[in-house]
Design a protein around this motif. Sequence first.
Motif, short mmCIF file in Angstrom:
data_model
loop_
_atom_site.label_atom_id
_atom_site.label_comp_id
_atom_site.label_asym_id
_atom_site.label_seq_id
_atom_site.Cartn_x
_atom_site.Cartn_y
_atom_site.Cartn_z
N CYS A 133 54.03 43.56 33.20
CA CYS A 133 52.99 43.57 34.22
C CYS A 133 52.35 44.94 34.27
N GLY A 134 51.03 44.98 34.30
CA GLY A 134 50.30 46.24 34.38
C GLY A 134 49.72 46.46 35.76
N SER A 147 42.89 43.31 29.70
CA SER A 147 44.07 42.56 30.16
C SER A 147 43.89 41.05 30.02
N ARG A 148 42.67 40.61 30.18
CA ARG A 148 42.39 39.17 30.14
C ARG A 148 42.27 38.64 28.72
N THR A 182 49.47 40.06 32.82
CA THR A 182 49.56 40.06 34.28
C THR A 182 49.27 41.47 34.77
N SER A 183 48.47 41.59 35.83
CA SER A 183 48.11 42.91 36.32
C SER A 183 47.73 42.83 37.80
N VAL A 184 47.69 43.99 38.44
CA VAL A 184 47.29 44.07 39.85
C VAL A 184 45.81 44.38 39.91
N GLN A 185 45.06 43.47 40.49
CA GLN A 185 43.61 43.61 40.58
C GLN A 185 43.22 44.28 41.89
N TYR A 227 44.71 43.88 47.52
CA TYR A 227 44.86 43.75 46.07
C TYR A 227 45.35 42.33 45.78
N GLN A 228 45.36 41.98 44.52
CA GLN A 228 45.83 40.65 44.12
C GLN A 228 46.56 40.76 42.79
N ILE A 229 47.74 40.16 42.72
CA ILE A 229 48.46 40.12 41.45
C ILE A 229 47.89 38.97 40.63
N LYS A 230 47.24 39.30 39.53
CA LYS A 230 46.65 38.30 38.64
C LYS A 230 47.74 37.82 37.67
N ARG A 231 48.30 36.69 37.96
CA ARG A 231 49.40 36.16 37.16
C ARG A 231 48.88 35.54 35.88
N ARG A 232 49.31 36.12 34.75
CA ARG A 232 48.87 35.62 33.46
C ARG A 232 50.06 35.37 32.56
N GLN A 233 49.79 35.14 31.29
CA GLN A 233 50.82 34.67 30.37
C GLN A 233 51.98 35.66 30.17
N SER A 234 51.74 36.93 30.33
CA SER A 234 52.78 37.91 30.02
C SER A 234 53.96 37.89 30.98
N SER A 235 53.83 37.11 32.09
CA SER A 235 54.95 37.09 33.03
C SER A 235 55.22 35.71 33.64
#
Length: 343
Positions: free
Chosen positions: A281-282, A289-290, A297-300, A332-340
């Motif tokens: 997670c970044g 990141s996308r 996954t990162s904090v937006q 902020y929002q945690i953008k949940r993606r494939q890396s996590s």
Amino acid sequence: MKVAKQSSDKKLTLIDVAVAAGVSAITVSRVINQPEKVSEALRQQVQKAIDMLGYIPNQYASSLASSKSKVIGVSIPSLSNVVFTDVLRGVYDVMGTAGYKVLLVDTHYSPLEEEKMIRTLLSQSPEGLIITGGDQTRTCHNLLQKSRVPVVQIMELLNEPLDMNIGFSHWQAGYDVVTHLMEEGYERIGFIAARMDPRAQQRMLGFKKALENAGKSWKNFIVTTPEPSSIAVGGELFKSLLASTDGTVDAVFCVNDDLALGALFESQRMNINVPGDLAICGFNDIEASRFVNPSLTSVQVNRYEMGVKAAEMIIDRLNGKMDQPKVVDMGYQIKRRQSSTNR
């Protein structure tokens, strides 16, 4: 329209514009400094003369006459960091439309350099200041208080802001990232960070507290460096984290996306499956990141909107609007993606 003859070495004056436009010098001054007080037709008439002659108004003299510099000072720690570039776009968009000029300085993440740069900004008689964070020196703090100009501290929420404040809780964001990773089934969570400015430190403290509350240890699971962040540094820190944990780490929270990309690329070189064997997670949710595979996954954080709002807070204060909130939480929002999330 009359055209006054000018010698090639004579500096143009307000009177030259007035003669060319067929109006008084006072009218030209009003068009330049108080355009809202003259008609559109008159503004166009004078502007045509200004453009034809190539006249450049003396803003210093204008500011002395009106006691208004129309300058807003902005202090950021890095001109090359895309995080601050997005914030600046918001500031410039609002200030430009409102007729203000932005005077920008780079403090290089140094409180002493910031103190020096704040002195420089204040010497230009700014009408307001936008500065980063709350780790100013005591001397800088006193300078800002005695300046009696509106000040907005950005990028983080502060317990005791100097004046106005807009940002979000880096501590809470760090805490929530760990919570997300644990909810996805990861248990041995590491942390890597570079430069370690106050905001990075707050993210680390949130990381520690979340693990402590879950009854988990973070000893040997934190690797940091004072070096600036980069993808290459991220890869090196990731390898150091694996070494310090004997390879038992199954998730890593990176203090920014550059480091996270470095960790991702290094894990791929080492044939570590992400997210099957390792979650990453970044932070900051930069464009890359996308588009990496797996997506990161990162904090937006709404950085552009933060810049817009900071500029609006200054302008509202200058316009006498004293009932506006002095502290704004952008969240902020945690953008949940494939890396996590696809374990």
